[in-house]
Design a protein around this motif. Structure first.
Motif, PDB file in Angstrom:
ATOM      1  N   ARG A  19       0.804  -1.229   0.000  1.00 12.05           N
ATOM      2  CA  ARG A  19       0.000   0.000   0.000  1.00 12.05           C
ATOM      3  C   ARG A  19       0.833   1.273   0.000  1.00 12.05           C
ATOM      4  NH1 ARG A  19      -0.766   1.727   5.513  1.00 12.05           N
ATOM      5  NH2 ARG A  19       0.331   0.327   6.930  1.00 12.05           N
ATOM      6  N   LEU A  20       2.103   1.202   0.418  1.00 10.25           N
ATOM      7  CA  LEU A  20       2.930   2.407   0.498  1.00 10.25           C
ATOM      8  C   LEU A  20       3.831   2.604  -0.715  1.00 10.25           C
ATOM      9  CD1 LEU A  20       4.109   2.279   4.234  1.00 10.25           C
ATOM     10  CD2 LEU A  20       2.075   3.355   3.281  1.00 10.25           C
ATOM     11  N   HIS A  21       4.047   1.550  -1.516  1.00 11.04           N
ATOM     12  CA  HIS A  21       5.081   1.595  -2.555  1.00 11.04           C
ATOM     13  C   HIS A  21       4.853   2.713  -3.576  1.00 11.04           C
ATOM     14  CE1 HIS A  21       8.089   0.190  -5.387  1.00 11.04           C
ATOM     15  NE2 HIS A  21       7.165   0.172  -6.334  1.00 11.04           N
ATOM     16  N   GLU A  22       3.669   2.744  -4.203  1.00 10.83           N
ATOM     17  CA  GLU A  22       3.424   3.730  -5.258  1.00 10.83           C
ATOM     18  C   GLU A  22       3.481   5.157  -4.725  1.00 10.83           C
ATOM     19  OE1 GLU A  22       3.300   3.244  -8.441  1.00 10.83           O
ATOM     20  OE2 GLU A  22       3.508   1.068  -8.217  1.00 10.83           O
ATOM     21  N   CYS A 100      -4.541   4.695   8.027  1.00  7.76           N
ATOM     22  CA  CYS A 100      -5.526   3.653   8.311  1.00  7.76           C
ATOM     23  C   CYS A 100      -5.575   3.433   9.822  1.00  7.76           C
ATOM     24  CB  CYS A 100      -5.231   2.356   7.571  1.00  7.76           C
ATOM     25  SG  CYS A 100      -3.539   1.799   7.686  1.00  7.76           S
ATOM     26  N   ALA A 101      -6.432   2.524  10.234  1.00  9.99           N
ATOM     27  CA  ALA A 101      -6.612   2.262  11.661  1.00  9.99           C
ATOM     28  C   ALA A 101      -6.439   0.781  11.925  1.00  9.99           C
ATOM     29  CB  ALA A 101      -7.996   2.713  12.106  1.00  9.99           C
ATOM     30  N   LEU A 102      -5.750   0.466  13.017  1.00  4.41           N
ATOM     31  CA  LEU A 102      -5.670  -0.917  13.484  1.00  4.41           C
ATOM     32  C   LEU A 102      -6.851  -1.120  14.414  1.00  4.41           C
ATOM     33  CD1 LEU A 102      -3.919  -3.492  13.377  1.00  4.41           C
ATOM     34  CD2 LEU A 102      -2.812  -2.692  15.473  1.00  4.41           C
ATOM     35  N   GLN A 103      -7.790  -1.957  13.980  1.00  2.00           N
ATOM     36  CA  GLN A 103      -9.063  -2.073  14.694  1.00  2.00           C
ATOM     37  C   GLN A 103      -9.346  -3.501  15.149  1.00  2.00           C
ATOM     38  OE1 GLN A 103     -11.988  -0.461  11.952  1.00  2.00           O
ATOM     39  NE2 GLN A 103     -11.823   1.563  12.895  1.00  2.00           N
ATOM     40  N   VAL A 104     -10.144  -3.573  16.207  1.00  2.00           N
ATOM     41  CA  VAL A 104     -10.703  -4.838  16.653  1.00  2.00           C
ATOM     42  C   VAL A 104     -12.051  -5.000  15.942  1.00  2.00           C
ATOM     43  CG1 VAL A 104     -11.442  -6.221  18.628  1.00  2.00           C
ATOM     44  CG2 VAL A 104      -9.610  -4.531  18.909  1.00  2.00           C
ATOM     45  N   VAL A 172      -7.912  -8.574  14.822  1.00  2.00           N
ATOM     46  CA  VAL A 172      -7.291  -7.251  14.871  1.00  2.00           C
ATOM     47  C   VAL A 172      -6.561  -7.070  13.554  1.00  2.00           C
ATOM     48  CG1 VAL A 172      -5.578  -5.777  15.981  1.00  2.00           C
ATOM     49  CG2 VAL A 172      -7.038  -7.249  17.379  1.00  2.00           C
ATOM     50  N   ASP A 173      -6.945  -6.050  12.786  1.00  2.00           N
ATOM     51  CA  ASP A 173      -6.329  -5.864  11.470  1.00  2.00           C
ATOM     52  C   ASP A 173      -6.405  -4.394  11.062  1.00  2.00           C
ATOM     53  OD1 ASP A 173      -4.948  -6.766   9.288  1.00  2.00           O
ATOM     54  OD2 ASP A 173      -6.698  -7.509   8.202  1.00  2.00           O
ATOM     55  N   LEU A 174      -5.588  -4.047  10.056  1.00  2.00           N
ATOM     56  CA  LEU A 174      -5.599  -2.685   9.524  1.00  2.00           C
ATOM     57  C   LEU A 174      -6.833  -2.465   8.665  1.00  2.00           C
ATOM     58  CD1 LEU A 174      -1.904  -2.012   8.432  1.00  2.00           C
ATOM     59  CD2 LEU A 174      -3.142  -0.944  10.320  1.00  2.00           C
ATOM     60  N   VAL A 175      -7.457  -1.314   8.823  1.00  2.00           N
ATOM     61  CA  VAL A 175      -8.656  -0.969   8.067  1.00  2.00           C
ATOM     62  C   VAL A 175      -8.454   0.406   7.455  1.00  2.00           C
ATOM     63  CG1 VAL A 175     -11.127  -0.536   8.180  1.00  2.00           C
ATOM     64  CG2 VAL A 175     -10.122  -2.325   9.602  1.00  2.00           C
ATOM     65  N   GLN A 194      -4.295   4.685  15.392  1.00  2.00           N
ATOM     66  CA  GLN A 194      -4.333   5.303  14.069  1.00  2.00           C
ATOM     67  C   GLN A 194      -2.902   5.350  13.550  1.00  2.00           C
ATOM     68  OE1 GLN A 194      -7.060   6.248  12.443  1.00  2.00           O
ATOM     69  NE2 GLN A 194      -8.584   6.105  14.090  1.00  2.00           N
ATOM     70  N   THR A 195      -2.719   5.097  12.262  1.00  2.00           N
ATOM     71  CA  THR A 195      -1.362   5.019  11.738  1.00  2.00           C
ATOM     72  C   THR A 195      -1.283   5.677  10.365  1.00  2.00           C
ATOM     73  OG1 THR A 195       0.428   3.495  11.124  1.00  2.00           O
ATOM     74  CG2 THR A 195      -1.820   2.731  10.768  1.00  2.00           C
ATOM     75  N   GLU A 196      -0.081   6.094   9.974  1.00  2.00           N
ATOM     76  CA  GLU A 196       0.197   6.607   8.641  1.00  2.00           C
ATOM     77  C   GLU A 196       1.662   6.381   8.323  1.00  2.00           C
ATOM     78  OE1 GLU A 196       0.699  11.052   8.089  1.00  2.00           O
ATOM     79  OE2 GLU A 196      -0.318  11.061  10.035  1.00  2.00           O
ATOM     80  N   ALA A 197       2.047   6.649   7.073  1.00  2.00           N
ATOM     81  CA  ALA A 197       3.434   6.483   6.670  1.00  2.00           C
ATOM     82  C   ALA A 197       4.290   7.591   7.268  1.00  2.00           C
ATOM     83  CB  ALA A 197       3.545   6.500   5.147  1.00  2.00           C
ATOM     84  N   VAL A 198       5.514   7.238   7.653  1.00  2.00           N
ATOM     85  CA  VAL A 198       6.435   8.210   8.246  1.00  2.00           C
ATOM     86  C   VAL A 198       7.839   8.004   7.677  1.00  2.00           C
ATOM     87  CG1 VAL A 198       5.202   8.589  10.414  1.00  2.00           C
ATOM     88  CG2 VAL A 198       6.792   6.670  10.224  1.00  2.00           C
TER      89      VAL A 198
END
Length: 302
Positions: A19-22, A100-104, A172-175, A194-198
């Motif tokens: 998901r981050l490559h392009e 995206c979010a890591l969610q239950v 539990v997975d990324l959404v 909550q997460t994003e590219a850094v």
């Protein structure tokens, strides 16, 4: 390419797929980092800078950066935490993509409605560390005995199928959009993070001489990120309304104010977040601003 050709070069790790490559390739192009990657080669030299790009799985990048094997890297915040490398890498810049979010998640038609209901049951995930920490804290709060605690099981892919296959009571997975989860009959009952590219660098760099180049690359990437996030807004406003206008468009530091031939009026130039510009234009028009114009940024330095 041999190892000698990498001597003295800044090694910059980029996710090789996913998901981050392009998005990373777009970022490098915007920062004028020019390269040609030959098929199947995971290392390539940058043409116009003393840099070599190293294409790695995103999950490996925190370890490579943290141990000093590469100098810079781009990956997700979730990957850093899952690899437990947060003490060894420094987050230098949030990149504004890969959010995206890591969610239950649990079956929508099931009896489990809260994470408290899920505690003590079976949870499948590819984020064993983060899920384990989350449910350990929950189990501790609920004072569950050792034999009644939540069971975390690892699955490498297609985590959303675990409940329908009877492997788990929850996952539990990324959404990102949630479409995949809804299609699998799941819905979120909690967000772990909550997460994003850094952009990251090592907390204990092995090559201090490369620091000026690291700062240059960081500055360029920050400019590309800012250019995608902001527009330039220009308008004319009566001096008596300047205070009100500045409250609507305060800018990153402050608006640029220029006098006009009509001394009762001034011209304002200011950076405004794209997500807020439509409302800002409406508010400016209400207080009498005229000739309101918006310009997109190709690049900038902030």
């Amino acid at each position: 390419m041999n190892a000698d050709s990498l001597d003295g070069r800044l090694l910059f790790a980029i996710p090789k797929k996913g998901r981050l490559h392009e998005k990373c390739l777009e970022l490098l192009a915007g920062a004028d980092i020019q390269f040609r990657r030959h098929a199947r080669l995971d290392v390539c030299l940058v043409k116009n800078h003393n840099i070599a790009l190293v294409f790695l799985p995103a999950s490996d990048i925190p370890s490579f950066v943290g141990k000093g094997n590469v100098d810079l890297g781009i990956t997700g915040q979730d990957v850093i935490l899952e690899s437990e490398m947060q003490e060894h890498v420094t987050e230098t810049l949030k990149l504004g993509f890969g959010k995206c979010a890591l969610q239950v998640q649990v079956p929508e038609a099931g009896d489990i409605k809260t994470v408290e209901d899920l505690a003590g049951k079976r949870v499948v995930t590819s984020f064993e560390v983060l899920a384990g920490q989350y449910f350990k804290s929950l189990d501790d709060r609920l004072q569950l005995p050792e034999d009644k605690r939540t069971k975390i099981e690892y699955v490498g892919g297609s985590v959303e199928a675990a409940c329908s296959l009877g492997l788990a009571d929850g996952i539990v997975d990324l959404v990102e959009s949630g479409d995949t989860m809804r299609a699998a009959g799941l819905h979120a009952i909690a967000t772990v993070l909550q997460t994003e590219a850094v952009l990251i660098k090592s907390s204990t760099p092995k090559h201090p001489a490369l620091e000026p180049l690291i700062q240059l690359v960081t500055s360029r990437i920050a400019g590309v990120v800012a250019a995608g996030r902001y527009v330039v807004c220009e308008y004319n406003i009566r001096r008596t309304k300047l205070h009100d206008a500045a409250a609507i468009t305060p800018g990153r530091r402050a608006p640029t104010i220029s006098p006009l031939e009509d001394e009762e009026w001034v011209a304002v130039s200011v950076m405004v977040e794209k997500s807020k510009i439509a409302n800002a234009m409406d508010e400016l028009a209400k207080i009498g601003a005229e000739d309101i114009m918006i310009f997109n940024l190709d690049n900038c330095r902030v």
